[in-house]
Design a protein around this motif. Structure first.
Motif, mmCIF file in Angstrom:
data_model
loop_
_atom_site.group_PDB
_atom_site.id
_atom_site.type_symbol
_atom_site.label_atom_id
_atom_site.label_comp_id
_atom_site.label_asym_id
_atom_site.label_seq_id
_atom_site.Cartn_x
_atom_site.Cartn_y
_atom_site.Cartn_z
ATOM 1 N N ALA A 1 0.861 -1.184 0.000
ATOM 2 C CA ALA A 1 0.000 0.000 0.000
ATOM 3 C C ALA A 1 0.897 1.234 0.000
ATOM 4 N N LYS A 2 0.283 2.391 -0.157
ATOM 5 C CA LYS A 2 1.020 3.658 -0.077
ATOM 6 C C LYS A 2 0.274 4.580 0.868
ATOM 7 N N VAL A 3 1.019 5.297 1.700
ATOM 8 C CA VAL A 3 0.395 6.270 2.603
ATOM 9 C C VAL A 3 0.060 7.520 1.792
ATOM 10 N N VAL A 4 -1.226 7.891 1.798
ATOM 11 C CA VAL A 4 -1.675 9.074 1.059
ATOM 12 C C VAL A 4 -2.485 9.972 1.985
ATOM 13 N N ASP A 5 -2.688 11.206 1.547
ATOM 14 C CA ASP A 5 -3.574 12.116 2.266
ATOM 15 C C ASP A 5 -4.973 11.978 1.665
ATOM 16 N N ALA B 1 -4.102 7.774 4.936
ATOM 17 C CA ALA B 1 -4.822 6.564 4.561
ATOM 18 C C ALA B 1 -3.891 5.636 3.800
ATOM 19 N N ALA B 2 -4.244 4.352 3.773
ATOM 20 C CA ALA B 2 -3.514 3.357 2.994
ATOM 21 C C ALA B 2 -4.191 3.228 1.635
ATOM 22 N N GLU B 3 -3.489 3.635 0.598
ATOM 23 C CA GLU B 3 -4.037 3.488 -0.747
ATOM 24 C C GLU B 3 -3.649 2.116 -1.288
ATOM 25 N N LYS C 1 -9.116 -0.610 -9.930
ATOM 26 C CA LYS C 1 -9.468 0.562 -9.140
ATOM 27 C C LYS C 1 -8.566 0.670 -7.910
ATOM 28 N N THR C 2 -8.541 1.840 -7.298
ATOM 29 C CA THR C 2 -7.818 2.025 -6.052
ATOM 30 C C THR C 2 -8.799 2.417 -4.951
ATOM 31 N N ALA C 3 -8.403 2.145 -3.722
ATOM 32 C CA ALA C 3 -9.204 2.536 -2.562
ATOM 33 C C ALA C 3 -8.263 3.108 -1.512
ATOM 34 N N ALA C 4 -8.701 4.143 -0.834
ATOM 35 C CA ALA C 4 -7.922 4.753 0.247
ATOM 36 C C ALA C 4 -8.615 4.423 1.567
ATOM 37 N N ILE C 5 -7.926 3.665 2.422
ATOM 38 C CA ILE C 5 -8.509 3.214 3.699
ATOM 39 C C ILE C 5 -7.849 4.020 4.818
#
Length: 369
Positions: free
Chosen positions: A244-248, A254-256, A263-267
């Protein structure tokens, strides 16, 4: 200082080091399990405690007395082996009493201890039989009885249940735990079975590559693994580990993750964790019971987030249904309620309890959050 102290213990076979500097202190009455895959050094360490293997460097002490150079017979330990190691020509009573005879214990005292242990292990009716007339579980009880009558400082168990069938293994696991609760003895127990480790121990030493990867209580090991090896080894099914990647995401870290449909999801992370790591690649770890259907999610958690993901496989397992999706190119397993209607090919909402998530560095594989 503990009851059993392992201090900077190492083991070399020639130029090959099979056990690296190991420090473990075991308190009196503890049940320590050494767990790990074949070749990790756990049996070598147990044999060093028993005196069956010499220590290359370091020290092992029992009750404050160094065991370096002390013969096995003079260590006041008792060992239960995987193979039972019973004398086939002796009765059960003879097998149990043999060690006491060798140590010169009077006959009346031997008889008292045999009766006491046989009653404890429920083998009184087997005392006149020979090992060939016993089942695997009965033979294991006899092997345990032979160790118990010694009244040693430390009991050592070397994968004692691995020769038993699945049901008997579970039954004997329960018996060993009951025995420890009744007697309060100090036990060091070796197994490759992580379920045995989690259910039996008061503390676990997870071993790999000759190193203790983590030492802690079953809950600490399960909930807070120190690295990706411990996370993946302990638990059944094992912890899901995926990139995953840490995103804002709307002002929160969030973990993208990338789903199998592209598709992508940001958790979002719980409590704003990793807010200083935006842009960093990570490995997200989350156990199957923390990924479930919406109604099965933990109602006390403040950080349950839904992700619509394609279902790859469903595996009904009686009380649960395991549901597999692909995230970040890895199979990720969720533990759903048994009556949830979900099928392969569905796009289904997965509930992620991010309070239970842990984060690892992809390079070092150590935990960072």
């Amino acid at each position: 200082m503990g009851f059993l102290d392992i201090k900077q213990a190492t083991k070399f076979y020639g130029s090959v080091q099979v056990l690296h500097e190991t420090d473990i202190s075991v308190e009196e009455g503890e049940f320590l399990v050494l767990v790990g895959p074949s070749g990790c050094g756990k049996s070598t360490l147990l044999n060093m405690i028993a005196g069956l293997e010499d220590i290359t460097t370091g020290e092992i002490a029992i009750r404050g007395r160094s065991m370096n150079g002390v013969k096995p017979a003079d260590r006041n330990i008792a060992m239960v082996f995987q193979s039972y190691a019973l004398y086939p020509n002796m009765t059960v009573s003879g097998n149990i009493s043999f060690g006491m005879e060798m140590h010169g214990i009077p006959k009346a005292e031997r008889a008292r201890r045999i009766a006491q242990v046989a009653d404890l292990l429920q083998i009184s009716h087997l005392l006149e039989r020979k090992p060939g007339q016993l089942s695997g579980g009965q033979r294991q009880r006899v092997a345990m009885g032979r160790a118990l009558v010694r009244e040693p400082d430390v009991f050592l168990f070397d994968e004692p249940l691995s020769n038993l069938d699945a049901k008997l293994r579970v039954d004997m696991r329960t018996e060993i735990k009951k025995l420890h609760q009744k007697l309060g003895t100090t036990i060091v127990y070796v197994t490759h079975d992580q379920i045995e480790a989690l259910t039996l121990s008061t503390r676990i030493a997870v071993m790999y590559g000759g190193y203790v990867q983590q030492l802690g209580t079953p809950k600490e090991i399960y909930d807070n693994p120190a690295n990706m090896f411990v996370a993946g080894f302990m638990g059944s099914p094992s912890m899901n580990l995926f990139p995953a990647k840490v995103v804002d995401s709307s002002g929160k870290p969030a973990a993208e993750v990338r789903l199998s449909d592209g598709k992508t999801a940001a958790i979002p992370f719980a409590d704003g964790a990793l807010s200083s790591n935006v842009g960093r690649d990570i490995i997200l770890g989350i156990r199957p019971e923390a990924i479930t259907d919406r109604d099965g999610a933990d109602r006390n958690s403040q950080s349950v987030h839904m992700v619509d993901a394609p279902v790859e496989v469903t595996e009904p397992a009686g009380s649960d249904t395991f549901v597999v999706s692909q995230i970040g190119g890895k199979d990720v397993t969720g533990r759903f309620r048994a009556d949830v209607s979900v099928n392969a090919g569905d796009i289904f909402p997965f509930a992620f309890n991010m309070e239970k998530a842990v984060v690892f560095d992809p390079q070092s594989e150590n935990r960072i959050a």
